[in-house]
Design a protein around this motif. Structure first.
Motif, PDB file in Angstrom:
ATOM      1  N   LEU A   1       0.781  -1.237   0.000  1.00 26.33           N
ATOM      2  CA  LEU A   1       0.000   0.000   0.000  1.00 26.33           C
ATOM      3  C   LEU A   1       0.811   1.284   0.000  1.00 26.33           C
ATOM      4  N   THR A   2       2.028   1.294   0.535  1.00 24.28           N
ATOM      5  CA  THR A   2       2.779   2.544   0.642  1.00 24.28           C
ATOM      6  C   THR A   2       4.142   2.412  -0.033  1.00 24.28           C
ATOM      7  N   SER A   3       4.615   3.511  -0.609  1.00 26.47           N
ATOM      8  CA  SER A   3       5.881   3.528  -1.347  1.00 26.47           C
ATOM      9  C   SER A   3       7.012   4.036  -0.466  1.00 26.47           C
ATOM     10  N   SER A   4       8.238   3.906  -0.971  1.00 26.42           N
ATOM     11  CA  SER A   4       9.418   4.283  -0.212  1.00 26.42           C
ATOM     12  C   SER A   4      10.533   4.697  -1.157  1.00 26.42           C
ATOM     13  N   PRO A   5      11.361   5.684  -0.762  1.00 25.31           N
ATOM     14  CA  PRO A   5      12.517   6.038  -1.597  1.00 25.31           C
ATOM     15  C   PRO A   5      13.594   4.957  -1.592  1.00 25.31           C
ATOM     16  N   CYS A   6      13.472   3.977  -0.712  1.00 20.81           N
ATOM     17  CA  CYS A   6      14.463   2.901  -0.632  1.00 20.81           C
ATOM     18  C   CYS A   6      13.913   1.564  -1.089  1.00 20.81           C
ATOM     19  N   PHE A   7      12.614   1.323  -0.846  1.00 17.74           N
ATOM     20  CA  PHE A   7      12.035   0.005  -1.054  1.00 17.74           C
ATOM     21  C   PHE A   7      11.060  -0.047  -2.232  1.00 17.74           C
ATOM     22  N   GLY A   8      11.125   0.943  -3.095  1.00 12.21           N
ATOM     23  CA  GLY A   8      10.350   0.900  -4.325  1.00 12.21           C
ATOM     24  C   GLY A   8       8.921   1.394  -4.186  1.00 12.21           C
ATOM     25  N   GLN A   9       8.286   1.541  -5.331  1.00 13.65           N
ATOM     26  CA  GLN A   9       6.871   1.915  -5.348  1.00 13.65           C
ATOM     27  C   GLN A   9       6.041   0.777  -4.775  1.00 13.65           C
ATOM     28  N   ASN A  10       4.895   1.114  -4.218  1.00 10.37           N
ATOM     29  CA  ASN A  10       4.022   0.086  -3.660  1.00 10.37           C
ATOM     30  C   ASN A  10       3.599  -0.909  -4.740  1.00 10.37           C
ATOM     31  N   ALA A  11       3.161  -2.080  -4.307  1.00 13.59           N
ATOM     32  CA  ALA A  11       2.855  -3.168  -5.250  1.00 13.59           C
ATOM     33  C   ALA A  11       1.769  -2.777  -6.239  1.00 13.59           C
ATOM     34  N   LEU A  12       0.809  -2.002  -5.804  1.00 12.67           N
ATOM     35  CA  LEU A  12      -0.253  -1.567  -6.717  1.00 12.67           C
ATOM     36  C   LEU A  12       0.295  -0.660  -7.805  1.00 12.67           C
ATOM     37  N   ALA A  13       1.273   0.173  -7.464  1.00 16.55           N
ATOM     38  CA  ALA A  13       1.843   1.109  -8.435  1.00 16.55           C
ATOM     39  C   ALA A  13       2.754   0.407  -9.430  1.00 16.55           C
ATOM     40  N   ARG A  14       3.450  -0.625  -9.013  1.00 16.50           N
ATOM     41  CA  ARG A  14       4.424  -1.275  -9.897  1.00 16.50           C
ATOM     42  C   ARG A  14       3.897  -2.541 -10.560  1.00 16.50           C
ATOM     43  N   LEU A  15       2.659  -2.906 -10.269  1.00 18.78           N
ATOM     44  CA  LEU A  15       2.093  -4.132 -10.819  1.00 18.78           C
ATOM     45  C   LEU A  15       2.156  -4.165 -12.345  1.00 18.78           C
ATOM     46  N   GLY A  16       1.759  -3.078 -12.991  1.00 13.08           N
ATOM     47  CA  GLY A  16       1.740  -3.058 -14.453  1.00 13.08           C
ATOM     48  C   GLY A  16       3.112  -3.209 -15.058  1.00 13.08           C
ATOM     49  N   ARG A  17       4.091  -2.501 -14.507  1.00 15.75           N
ATOM     50  CA  ARG A  17       5.449  -2.509 -15.074  1.00 15.75           C
ATOM     51  C   ARG A  17       6.200  -3.795 -14.737  1.00 15.75           C
ATOM     52  N   ASP A  18       6.153  -4.220 -13.482  1.00 14.18           N
ATOM     53  CA  ASP A  18       6.990  -5.330 -13.041  1.00 14.18           C
ATOM     54  C   ASP A  18       6.363  -6.701 -13.269  1.00 14.18           C
ATOM     55  N   VAL A  19       5.049  -6.744 -13.431  1.00 13.05           N
ATOM     56  CA  VAL A  19       4.373  -8.030 -13.553  1.00 13.05           C
ATOM     57  C   VAL A  19       3.626  -8.153 -14.872  1.00 13.05           C
ATOM     58  N   LEU A  20       2.611  -7.334 -15.060  1.00 12.51           N
ATOM     59  CA  LEU A  20       1.707  -7.522 -16.195  1.00 12.51           C
ATOM     60  C   LEU A  20       2.369  -7.255 -17.542  1.00 12.51           C
ATOM     61  N   ALA A  21       3.466  -6.505 -17.553  1.00 14.44           N
ATOM     62  CA  ALA A  21       4.151  -6.197 -18.819  1.00 14.44           C
ATOM     63  C   ALA A  21       5.070  -7.324 -19.278  1.00 14.44           C
ATOM     64  N   GLN A  22       5.274  -8.349 -18.476  1.00 13.20           N
ATOM     65  CA  GLN A  22       6.193  -9.419 -18.857  1.00 13.20           C
ATOM     66  C   GLN A  22       5.621 -10.252 -20.001  1.00 13.20           C
ATOM     67  N   ALA A  23       6.492 -10.659 -20.892  1.00 12.85           N
ATOM     68  CA  ALA A  23       6.072 -11.409 -22.080  1.00 12.85           C
ATOM     69  C   ALA A  23       5.764 -12.858 -21.723  1.00 12.85           C
ATOM     70  N   GLY A  24       4.632 -13.342 -22.212  1.00 11.24           N
ATOM     71  CA  GLY A  24       4.309 -14.762 -22.128  1.00 11.24           C
ATOM     72  C   GLY A  24       3.818 -15.250 -20.784  1.00 11.24           C
ATOM     73  N   ILE A  25       3.391 -14.347 -19.891  1.00  4.73           N
ATOM     74  CA  ILE A  25       2.988 -14.808 -18.567  1.00  4.73           C
ATOM     75  C   ILE A  25       1.554 -15.343 -18.579  1.00  4.73           C
ATOM     76  N   ASP A  26       1.319 -16.316 -17.708  1.00  5.21           N
ATOM     77  CA  ASP A  26      -0.011 -16.889 -17.520  1.00  5.21           C
ATOM     78  C   ASP A  26      -0.452 -16.866 -16.062  1.00  5.21           C
ATOM     79  N   TRP A  27       0.526 -16.776 -15.143  1.00  2.00           N
ATOM     80  CA  TRP A  27       0.209 -16.861 -13.729  1.00  2.00           C
ATOM     81  C   TRP A  27       0.975 -15.803 -12.940  1.00  2.00           C
TER      82      TRP A  27
END
Length: 417
Positions: A255-281
């Protein structure tokens, strides 16, 4: 004139036939692009900069393929990043490459690329055979000042930074030896993902969205013993060719972001997860830091650690959004229960109550497509609020090598059918 008419008629027949193989390049569909390795990047409190240096970085594949392409990242840069030479090869040992394996990487046919601030760059395909569980060497040369580097801080991987000079094409390790003024680092810089053109037998990819436990805290550098590595090896041993991608960031929160620990999971979901090629799970394994960080005794001026108390209901609401956005992409998502951490400095009875409530919801709500019960696999049977000593790294929060092994073994492989 009759000859011209005849030629025109013949061409009208010949050209469509000649174009047919291009239109039928559905062979590409039989060999889709699948991400074989990824890392989740973050802004850094004190980001390094590079100038007239070569960065040589090692990545460990999960599946192989007949061609490869790179995703490079300037997501957290403050100005355009220019990479003047990029090469990819096979690791022999340390910074040395297997002879004659190094290949130049191009971008739209050019050997260099300028990536605007906040953006990523995708390379041209490189005809390069990549194996599963193989170490690739990616060498990046920058002439000018990079500005603040986009970085994954805790790589648990030995990488190399040269002194002044372009050594991207070199296969020897000489330029990266400490005696040459170079140094080692255990971070990845400017890398986002490595994709392979996979065979038809590849089942796709699963992405683990997590925090320091997924990232590999307490695992040994260069040993590939995170729970995601254990899962990848199990799948291969089961003759299931499937990529396992690690999108963990130490200290990360739902839920919360940090200058050391990255953007919160909701904010980075699209870039770090959903943008990956060929994912199913997707495997969602976060929440420990949302619960524990606000209870950590620390100086109030520490901007890295969240001081915001959140409820179990708020964490669950964040989960629901991640589930909805993942399912909207046609993907399945599995929920992993939060590990016990009594004995750690951040543990409180109130935090334990939140953890229990979140885990109960994961197990019983039916919101996920499947459950991975890490809590049940690692907890101490005599004290379920504490990790079993066999699996504890010693800090009562992060699993050790045996703990990661137990986590990887606790995942039911039939989830991925």
């Amino acid at each position: 004139m009759k000859i011209l008419v005849l030629l025109s008629s013949l061409l009208s027949v010949i050209l469509p036939m000649g174009l047919f193989p291009v239109v039928a390049s559905a062979s590409d569909a039989a060999q889709p692009w699948v991400t074989t390795w990824t890392t989740a990047n973050a802004a850094s409190e004190r980001p390094p900069t590079f100038s007239d240096q070569t960065i040589r970085e090692i990545v460990h594949t999960t599946i192989g393929g007949g061609a490869v392409r790179l995703r490079l990242s300037n997501t957290f840069g403050t100005h355009a990043l220019r990479l003047d030479a990029v090469f990819i090869g096979l690791q022999k040992d340390g910074a040395a490459l297997v002879p004659r394996s190094n290949r130049r990487v191009t971008f739209g046919g050019s050997p260099s690329i300028a990536i605007p601030e906040g953006a990523e760059g995708l390379s041209d395909p490189v005809m390069f055979t990549v194996g599963s569980e193989q170490n690739l060497v990616i060498s990046l040369f920058v002439t000018g000042d990079t500005g603040p580097a986009t970085v994954h801080g805790s790589a648990f991987q030995t990488n190399y930074i040269s002194s002044a000079g372009n050594f991207a094409a070199d296969e020897a390790a000489d330029a990266f030896a400490e005696v040459a003024g170079s140094k080692t680092t255990r971070s990845w810089y400017f890398l986002s993902a490595v994709e392979v053109q996979a065979s038809a037998g590849v089942k796709g990819a699963v992405v683990a969205l997590g925090d320091s436990i997924t990232d590999g805290a307490s695992s040994r550098p260069d040993e590939y013993e995170r729970w995601t590595d254990v899962l990848a090896r199990r799948l291969l041993a089961n003759h299931t060719e499937m990529a396992v991608l690690n999108a963990g960031i130490g200290g990360n929160r739902v839920l919360t972001s940090s200058p050391c620990f990255g953007q919160n999971a909701l904010a980075r979901l699209g870039r770090d997860v959903l943008a990956q090629a060929g994912i199913d799970w997707v495997i969602l394994f976060e929440g420990t830091n949302d619960i524990g960080q606000p209870d950590t005794p620390t100086a109030s001026s520490n901007l890295c650690v969240s001081r915001t108390q959140v409820t179990a209901e708020e964490i669950i609401a964040g989960y629901k959004q991640i589930i909805a956005r993942t399912r909207a992409r046609g993907l399945k998502i599995f929920g992993a229960t939060i590990l016990p951490y009594q004995g750690h400095i951040a543990w409180t009875a109130a935090g334990e109550s939140k953890r229990g409530a979140v885990n109960q919801w994961i197990r019983t709500s039916g919101a996920f497509d499947g459950i991975i019960d890490f809590d049940a696999a690692l907890r101490d049977p005599s004290n379920p609020s504490r990790m079993a000593p066999t699996y504890d790294s010693g800090d009562h929060l992060h699993p050790g090598t045996a703990g990661h092994e137990a986590m990887g073994n606790a995942i039911d492989l039939t989830l991925f059918r």
